[in-house]
Scaffold this motif. Structure first.
Motif, PDB file in Angstrom:
ATOM      1  N   GLN A  70     -52.567  26.525 -11.238  1.00 39.80           N
ATOM      2  CA  GLN A  70     -53.365  27.357 -12.138  1.00 39.80           C
ATOM      3  C   GLN A  70     -52.832  27.261 -13.561  1.00 39.80           C
ATOM      4  O   GLN A  70     -53.588  27.071 -14.516  1.00 39.80           O
ATOM      5  CB  GLN A  70     -53.356  28.811 -11.655  1.00 39.80           C
ATOM      6  CG  GLN A  70     -54.102  29.783 -12.542  1.00 39.80           C
ATOM      7  CD  GLN A  70     -53.225  30.424 -13.607  1.00 39.80           C
ATOM      8  OE1 GLN A  70     -52.067  30.734 -13.369  1.00 39.80           O
ATOM      9  NE2 GLN A  70     -53.771  30.614 -14.775  1.00 39.80           N
ATOM     10  N   TYR A  74     -54.655  25.558 -16.793  1.00 42.07           N
ATOM     11  CA  TYR A  74     -54.893  26.327 -18.022  1.00 42.07           C
ATOM     12  C   TYR A  74     -54.292  25.617 -19.229  1.00 42.07           C
ATOM     13  O   TYR A  74     -54.936  25.479 -20.267  1.00 42.07           O
ATOM     14  CB  TYR A  74     -54.319  27.740 -17.874  1.00 42.07           C
ATOM     15  CG  TYR A  74     -54.411  28.566 -19.129  1.00 42.07           C
ATOM     16  CD1 TYR A  74     -55.644  28.927 -19.656  1.00 42.07           C
ATOM     17  CD2 TYR A  74     -53.269  28.983 -19.799  1.00 42.07           C
ATOM     18  CE1 TYR A  74     -55.738  29.676 -20.825  1.00 42.07           C
ATOM     19  CE2 TYR A  74     -53.360  29.738 -20.955  1.00 42.07           C
ATOM     20  CZ  TYR A  74     -54.593  30.077 -21.467  1.00 42.07           C
ATOM     21  OH  TYR A  74     -54.690  30.822 -22.614  1.00 42.07           O
ATOM     22  N   VAL A 159     -59.786  34.757 -22.196  1.00 40.01           N
ATOM     23  CA  VAL A 159     -60.778  34.837 -21.122  1.00 40.01           C
ATOM     24  C   VAL A 159     -60.658  33.628 -20.201  1.00 40.01           C
ATOM     25  O   VAL A 159     -60.771  33.756 -18.980  1.00 40.01           O
ATOM     26  CB  VAL A 159     -62.206  34.972 -21.699  1.00 40.01           C
ATOM     27  CG1 VAL A 159     -63.269  34.761 -20.634  1.00 40.01           C
ATOM     28  CG2 VAL A 159     -62.374  36.340 -22.352  1.00 40.01           C
ATOM     29  N   LEU A 160     -60.401  32.455 -20.764  1.00 36.82           N
ATOM     30  CA  LEU A 160     -60.201  31.257 -19.952  1.00 36.82           C
ATOM     31  C   LEU A 160     -59.035  31.450 -18.985  1.00 36.82           C
ATOM     32  O   LEU A 160     -59.133  31.098 -17.801  1.00 36.82           O
ATOM     33  CB  LEU A 160     -59.964  30.040 -20.844  1.00 36.82           C
ATOM     34  CG  LEU A 160     -59.647  28.734 -20.133  1.00 36.82           C
ATOM     35  CD1 LEU A 160     -60.828  28.290 -19.270  1.00 36.82           C
ATOM     36  CD2 LEU A 160     -59.281  27.655 -21.150  1.00 36.82           C
ATOM     37  N   GLU A 161     -57.946  32.022 -19.468  1.00 36.12           N
ATOM     38  CA  GLU A 161     -56.806  32.271 -18.583  1.00 36.12           C
ATOM     39  C   GLU A 161     -57.175  33.276 -17.494  1.00 36.12           C
ATOM     40  O   GLU A 161     -56.843  33.090 -16.322  1.00 36.12           O
ATOM     41  CB  GLU A 161     -55.594  32.780 -19.357  1.00 36.12           C
ATOM     42  CG  GLU A 161     -54.413  33.015 -18.430  1.00 36.12           C
ATOM     43  CD  GLU A 161     -53.225  33.675 -19.092  1.00 36.12           C
ATOM     44  OE1 GLU A 161     -52.140  33.588 -18.499  1.00 36.12           O
ATOM     45  OE2 GLU A 161     -53.377  34.276 -20.161  1.00 36.12           O
ATOM     46  N   ILE A 162     -57.855  34.340 -17.872  1.00 35.64           N
ATOM     47  CA  ILE A 162     -58.249  35.354 -16.882  1.00 35.64           C
ATOM     48  C   ILE A 162     -59.135  34.728 -15.813  1.00 35.64           C
ATOM     49  O   ILE A 162     -58.951  34.986 -14.615  1.00 35.64           O
ATOM     50  CB  ILE A 162     -58.965  36.530 -17.580  1.00 35.64           C
ATOM     51  CG1 ILE A 162     -57.966  37.310 -18.435  1.00 35.64           C
ATOM     52  CG2 ILE A 162     -59.631  37.453 -16.560  1.00 35.64           C
ATOM     53  CD1 ILE A 162     -58.607  38.313 -19.375  1.00 35.64           C
ATOM     54  N   LEU A 163     -60.072  33.892 -16.219  1.00 37.97           N
ATOM     55  CA  LEU A 163     -60.970  33.258 -15.250  1.00 37.97           C
ATOM     56  C   LEU A 163     -60.225  32.306 -14.319  1.00 37.97           C
ATOM     57  O   LEU A 163     -60.518  32.256 -13.119  1.00 37.97           O
ATOM     58  CB  LEU A 163     -62.103  32.536 -15.971  1.00 37.97           C
ATOM     59  CG  LEU A 163     -63.100  33.433 -16.697  1.00 37.97           C
ATOM     60  CD1 LEU A 163     -64.123  32.600 -17.460  1.00 37.97           C
ATOM     61  CD2 LEU A 163     -63.784  34.383 -15.724  1.00 37.97           C
ATOM     62  N   THR A 164     -59.244  31.557 -14.850  1.00 36.10           N
ATOM     63  CA  THR A 164     -58.490  30.659 -13.968  1.00 36.10           C
ATOM     64  C   THR A 164     -57.639  31.447 -12.984  1.00 36.10           C
ATOM     65  O   THR A 164     -57.503  31.058 -11.829  1.00 36.10           O
ATOM     66  CB  THR A 164     -57.606  29.676 -14.762  1.00 36.10           C
ATOM     67  OG1 THR A 164     -56.706  30.398 -15.589  1.00 36.10           O
ATOM     68  CG2 THR A 164     -58.436  28.735 -15.605  1.00 36.10           C
ATOM     69  N   LEU A 166     -58.356  34.554 -11.865  1.00 39.87           N
ATOM     70  CA  LEU A 166     -59.284  35.159 -10.902  1.00 39.87           C
ATOM     71  C   LEU A 166     -59.807  34.142  -9.896  1.00 39.87           C
ATOM     72  O   LEU A 166     -60.001  34.463  -8.725  1.00 39.87           O
ATOM     73  CB  LEU A 166     -60.451  35.828 -11.630  1.00 39.87           C
ATOM     74  CG  LEU A 166     -60.120  37.098 -12.401  1.00 39.87           C
ATOM     75  CD1 LEU A 166     -61.344  37.591 -13.167  1.00 39.87           C
ATOM     76  CD2 LEU A 166     -59.601  38.184 -11.470  1.00 39.87           C
ATOM     77  N   ALA A 167     -60.030  32.921 -10.356  1.00 36.87           N
ATOM     78  CA  ALA A 167     -60.559  31.885  -9.469  1.00 36.87           C
ATOM     79  C   ALA A 167     -59.553  31.460  -8.403  1.00 36.87           C
ATOM     80  O   ALA A 167     -59.939  31.009  -7.325  1.00 36.87           O
ATOM     81  CB  ALA A 167     -60.999  30.673 -10.282  1.00 36.87           C
ATOM     82  N   ASN A 169     -56.625  33.477  -7.512  1.00 35.81           N
ATOM     83  CA  ASN A 169     -55.757  34.579  -7.103  1.00 35.81           C
ATOM     84  C   ASN A 169     -55.702  34.790  -5.592  1.00 35.81           C
ATOM     85  O   ASN A 169     -54.638  35.034  -5.031  1.00 35.81           O
ATOM     86  CB  ASN A 169     -56.178  35.869  -7.800  1.00 35.81           C
ATOM     87  CG  ASN A 169     -55.108  36.920  -7.760  1.00 35.81           C
ATOM     88  OD1 ASN A 169     -53.930  36.599  -7.780  1.00 35.81           O
ATOM     89  ND2 ASN A 169     -55.516  38.171  -7.716  1.00 35.81           N
TER      90      ASN A 169
END
Length: 182
Positions: A70, A74, A159-164, A166-167, A169
């Motif tokens: 992850q 990122y 937001v890109l980090e949060i999405l990676t 969440l994808a 986790n």
């Protein structure tokens, strides 16, 4: 430990903190050692929430592997975005800032968790919400300072980090449970 001072100053939303980081590629490579305590802190938090019946060793290996993938994904995405926007020379500074600020965020998170565990539920919830909001502001501010970009671009990278995250986790737990079922 001078970058730690910079990360703490950035945590206080003091833009002068970025001056404590070495922007060289060599410093970025040296700072990759910070992944070890970050992965250990994640392992501790993962163990606290591990459901019964899941093999601990398998889960921790999967969790560390997924975290490494992850974070690598990122970092590759950010490097390509920065290169495409003419800010590729800022990537080493971004890496160093990201890693040191992650250490500060993790320490703050563990401290907040320790306080929340000893608090009543409404107080614990308030601590959790406050930590999330502070973490988002801190991430945005440190990315903006490291990359030297407008606020909207920094928000997009956060937001890109949060999405990676969440994808990926739940992936280690799903894989560990699938392995346990055989």
């Amino acid at each position: 430990m001078i970058p730690l001072v910079g990360a703490i100053r950035l945590a206080a939303l003091d833009g002068r903190g970025i001056g404590f980081f070495d922007p060289s590629p060599a410093a970025a490579w040296r700072n990759l050692v910070l992944l070890v305590p970050l992965l250990l802190a994640q392992a501790v938090s993962d163990l606290m929430a591990l459901p019964d019946g899941v093999e601990v060793t398998t889960y921790l290996l999967l969790s560390a592997s997924v975290s490494a993938v992850q974070m690598t994904g990122y970092m590759l995405a950010v490097s390509q975005i920065l290169a495409g926007t003419g800010r590729g020379d800022r990537f080493p500074l971004f890496v160093s800032t990201y890693l040191w600020c992650s250490i500060v965020s993790t320490a703050a998170g563990l401290l907040a968790l320790a306080v929340a565990l000893e608090s009543t539920l409404p107080v614990a919830n308030g601590i959790g919400i406050g930590l999330v909001l502070w973490s988002l502001a801190y991430s945005w501010f440190s990315v903006r300072a490291a990359v030297g970009c407008p606020g909207a671009v920094a928000a997009g990278l956060v937001v890109l980090e949060i999405l990676t995250v969440l994808a990926t986790n739940s992936l280690p737990l799903q894989l560990a449970q699938a392995a346990a079922k055989g």
